[in-house]
Design an enzyme around this catalytic site. Structure first.
Site, mmCIF file in Angstrom:
data_model
loop_
_atom_site.group_PDB
_atom_site.id
_atom_site.type_symbol
_atom_site.label_atom_id
_atom_site.label_comp_id
_atom_site.label_asym_id
_atom_site.label_seq_id
_atom_site.Cartn_x
_atom_site.Cartn_y
_atom_site.Cartn_z
ATOM 1 N N ALA A 71 0.805 -1.230 0.000
ATOM 2 C CA ALA A 71 0.000 0.000 0.000
ATOM 3 C C ALA A 71 0.832 1.272 0.000
ATOM 4 C CB ALA A 71 -0.942 0.001 1.210
ATOM 5 N N ASN A 72 2.132 1.160 -0.235
ATOM 6 C CA ASN A 72 2.963 2.365 -0.210
ATOM 7 C C ASN A 72 3.120 3.007 -1.585
ATOM 8 O OD1 ASN A 72 4.488 0.306 -1.230
ATOM 9 N ND2 ASN A 72 6.354 0.800 -0.081
ATOM 10 N N ILE A 111 -1.596 1.276 -7.141
ATOM 11 C CA ILE A 111 -3.018 1.098 -6.848
ATOM 12 C C ILE A 111 -3.246 0.662 -5.404
ATOM 13 C CG2 ILE A 111 -3.649 0.618 -9.238
ATOM 14 C CD1 ILE A 111 -3.751 -2.324 -8.598
ATOM 15 N N GLY A 112 -2.225 0.118 -4.749
ATOM 16 C CA GLY A 112 -2.351 -0.198 -3.328
ATOM 17 C C GLY A 112 -2.497 1.068 -2.507
ATOM 18 N N TYR A 128 4.629 -15.377 -14.472
ATOM 19 C CA TYR A 128 3.763 -14.319 -13.921
ATOM 20 C C TYR A 128 2.300 -14.715 -14.087
ATOM 21 C CZ TYR A 128 1.300 -9.857 -13.510
ATOM 22 O OH TYR A 128 0.421 -8.856 -13.139
#
Length: 329
Positions: free
Chosen positions: A46-47, A50-51, A205
């Site tokens: 979240a840093n 989109i987080g 991926y």
């Protein structure tokens, strides 16, 4: 004249409140009137990207948000850019280490007994062949196994939420390029080869993102079997120019040229927020969402059986690492 005025007012109301959510929707426009006060959310990675936008919208609407990040310093700096920063908490989480995931969940449980929203957002893409601290291929370990272990340990908190918590796997349309092989989940046959560096890193991926979708399907089945109120969803955020492209600069510049095909970060977080807070997804647990709409992923044959097998294999892989760490300790 009165008819025209009435029609105009109805049309304005439709645009503001009733226009279907779609590709262009921004995260803060998904359900802006929803008050999330009293809710606790965990957002991994979240840093940035989109987080960070997911955390911003949740905080803006009143939730308490735990920014679960590997780079704690960067996360603390990011908090100063967010609304209601007093509701934000930064906690250390390295998904490449199952020990770190275990410690995070232990620390979280010491602070909170209930978890309403878990966003499994962090990830890496098309990295050179690298292994995590526990010996797993990096993309499979971070994107899938680390989050798998996180979900398992946080389930009691999600179960404790009165209406049941929600889990969101930020997957990808990249799951379509997977070549899922239960006998070689770590892509070991391609380790260190030019073939891996040239194209199989993309396949791996896709494998990690398909694994997230299969986990969504299988965990949902298990939750429904025991009449749990917890809901789980997988989402495709769209193509967004973030630092996820740090290992594929050529693709990044191609996307820069065709930038009209890419979403903004604000748009990229919309489907995550939609699945986290919108009431219409309640009956679609186990589903895969894109552009704030339920859609169908491309799944392998006998995907239900593969989902069960992958779940069991994942438990064994994680259990083996944790048992070895106890023995070494």
């Amino acid at each position: 004249r009165s008819f025209k005025l009435s029609y105009y007012n109805e049309y304005k109301s439709y645009l503001r409140y009733e226009m279907p959510l779609n590709w262009y929707t921004k995260a803060e426009d998904v359900l802006p009137e929803r008050d999330l006060s009293g809710l606790v959310a965990v957002v991994t990675g979240a840093n940035t990207g989109i987080g960070l936008e997911t955390a911003r919208v949740l905080l803006k609407q009143g939730a308490r948000v735990i920014l679960a990040c590997r780079d704690v310093g960067k996360a603390r700096l990011a908090v100063h850019t967010l609304p209601n920063p007093d509701r934000a908490e930064v906690m250390s989480l390295d998904l490449a280490s199952l020990t770190s995931v275990t410690q995070f969940c232990h620390d979280f449980a010491a602070r909170h007994t209930i978890l309403h929203i878990l966003v499994c957002n962090a990830g890496v893409m098309a990295t050179p062949y690298t292994r995590t601290q526990d010996g797993f291929e990096l993309q499979f370990g971070v994107n899938y196994l680390g989050h798998f272990h996180l979900v398992e340990l946080l389930l009691p908190g999600l179960e404790a939420a009165p209406q049941g918590g929600r889990i969101i796997h930020v997957s990808s349309m990249g799951h379509r390029i997977s070549m899922f092989d239960m006998e070689d989940l770590q892509a070991e046959r391609y380790a260190g080869t030019k073939r891996y560096d040239f194209y199989y890193k993309w396949i791996q991926y896709g494998n990690s993102k398909l694994a997230q979708i299969l986990h969504t399907i299988e965990l949902n089945r298990r939750l429904r079997e025991r009449d749990s109120k917890v809901r789980i969803y997988a989402v495709h955020p769209g193509c967004i120019l973030t630092n996820l492209f740090q290992h594929v600069t050529v693709i990044y510049w191609i996307c820069m040229i065709f930038t009209f095909l890419c979403k903004s970060i604000e748009q990229g977080a919309a489907t995550t927020i939609f699945c986290a807070v919108h009431p219409t997804v309640e009956g679609h647990s186990g589903g895969y969402f894109k552009d704030c709409r339920l859609t169908r992923p491309i799944l392998p044959l006998k995907h239900s059986e593969k989902a069960r097998e992958l779940y069991d294999i994942s438990k064994k892989l994680i259990g083996g690492v944790l048992n070895n760490s106890k023995t070494d300790g």
